[in-house]
Design a protein around this motif. Structure first.
Motif, short mmCIF file in Angstrom:
data_model
loop_
_atom_site.label_atom_id
_atom_site.label_comp_id
_atom_site.label_asym_id
_atom_site.label_seq_id
_atom_site.Cartn_x
_atom_site.Cartn_y
_atom_site.Cartn_z
N LYS A 90 58.03 30.55 52.87
CA LYS A 90 58.57 30.74 53.34
C LYS A 90 60.01 30.75 53.41
O LYS A 90 60.87 31.90 52.81
CB LYS A 90 58.76 30.48 54.63
N ILE A 91 60.54 29.30 52.21
CA ILE A 91 62.19 29.37 52.67
C ILE A 91 62.07 30.24 50.71
O ILE A 91 62.69 30.36 50.60
CB ILE A 91 61.80 27.33 52.42
N CYS A 92 60.86 30.14 50.18
CA CYS A 92 61.50 30.17 48.62
C CYS A 92 61.54 31.95 49.21
O CYS A 92 62.67 32.92 47.78
CB CYS A 92 59.79 29.87 47.99
N ASP A 93 60.92 32.84 49.70
CA ASP A 93 60.89 33.95 50.05
C ASP A 93 62.48 34.28 50.26
O ASP A 93 63.31 35.32 49.81
CB ASP A 93 60.10 34.16 50.97
N GLU A 94 62.65 33.84 51.19
CA GLU A 94 64.43 33.92 52.10
C GLU A 94 65.18 33.34 50.84
O GLU A 94 66.23 34.18 50.70
CB GLU A 94 64.49 32.07 52.75
N MET A 95 64.99 32.65 49.62
CA MET A 95 65.92 32.67 48.56
C MET A 95 65.38 33.51 47.30
O MET A 95 65.96 33.92 46.54
CB MET A 95 66.03 31.08 47.59
N ASN A 96 64.34 34.37 48.48
CA ASN A 96 64.04 35.58 47.09
C ASN A 96 63.75 34.60 45.27
O ASN A 96 63.56 35.49 44.30
CB ASN A 96 64.82 36.25 46.58
N ALA B 112 68.90 30.38 52.31
CA ALA B 112 69.42 31.41 51.80
C ALA B 112 71.45 31.33 51.48
O ALA B 112 71.68 31.82 50.13
CB ALA B 112 69.70 32.80 52.45
N ASP B 113 71.38 30.98 52.55
CA ASP B 113 73.07 30.79 52.60
C ASP B 113 74.30 30.22 52.06
O ASP B 113 75.13 29.97 50.85
CB ASP B 113 73.52 30.25 54.45
N SER C 123 70.68 27.07 56.74
CA SER C 123 69.81 27.86 55.62
C SER C 123 69.82 28.04 54.26
O SER C 123 70.74 28.22 53.69
CB SER C 123 70.69 29.20 56.54
#
Ligand code: C5P
Length: 215
Positions: free
Chosen positions: A208-214, A180-181, A178
């Protein structure tokens, strides 16, 4: 490497047309494009010269040879315009020193693999990962490669290398990690391949991956 999106695209497609299309589609979302054997063996090192017009390129050749051969590989890669190279560390300090010296001459980055992200990565690598991380610091590398599939190992590696070196982390998505993790565990960038380049919309997948990492 500028830390804007925290995302590195692993561009493991094997033909020029797809490579350039995908790179252009995701360029707003990635800080760098990682190119390795699949694409360079398919299209030649000239593809690096084309991709650097779109985003900085990291050459993932996992360089692992005697110092003189490593030097020759690094010179080719940096002359083609790559901003960084991924090397192994198990070949020893003299081999790594040779890569760092060339990178310093070109003003580019060396990232050292500490532990692979796939299941087999624990078999031989785990017992030496921390020694390799220490050596990367001592040799003046820019950063290390640590597995997003094992965020706890990224935490361990971060403790060893301190804050000065970067951690770039593959294994997000297709390998189960993940984004974010692993950012929470201390990685600076995630490296993502199949989840982006196999998607019907690489740009949406990257966003989407960028959004997960803010980011
Ligand atoms: O497709 P996927 O997202 O799994 O791609 C991960 C990329 O990171 C591949 O290019 C792979 O070669 C690379 N890599 C890795 N584990 C390492 C070092 C590099 O998966 N330890």
């Amino acid at each position: 490497m500028d830390k804007k999106n925290r995302l590195i695209l692993a561009l493991d497609v094997t033909d020029r047309e797809n490579a350039l299309r995908i790179a252009n589609e995701v360029s707003d979302y990635v800080d760098s494009i990682k190119v390795g054997y699949p694409l360079v063996l398919g299209e030649g090192l000239g593809i690096v010269k084309e991709l650097v017009e779109i985003a900085p390129v990291i050459a993932d050749f996992k360089v692992a040879d005697i110092p003189n051969t490593d030097r020759l590989i690094c010179e080719h890669v940096f002359n083609a315009g790559a901003a960084g190279i991924i090397t192994h560390g198990f070949t020893g300090r003299d081999s790594l020193d040779s890569c760092v010296k060339v990178a310093n001459d070109f003003g580019t980055d060396v990232y050292v693999v500490t532990e692979m992200s796939h299941p087999g990565g624990v078999e031989f690598f785990r017992p030496v990962a921390e020694d390799i991380a220490k050596m990367a610091v001592e040799a003046g590398a820019s950063g290390v490669v640590a597995p997003a599939t094992r965020p706890e190992r990224v935490k361990d590696i971060r403790k060893i290398i301190g804050e000065e070196l970067s951690i770039i982390s593959p294994g997000v998505g297709a390998q189960g990690g993940s984004a974010a993790d692993v950012i929470r565990a201390g990685a600076d960038w995630v490296i993502v391949g199949r989840s982006i380049y196999n998607s019907d919309s690489p740009a949406e997948a990257a966003k989407k991956i960028c959004d997960e990492m803010n980011c």
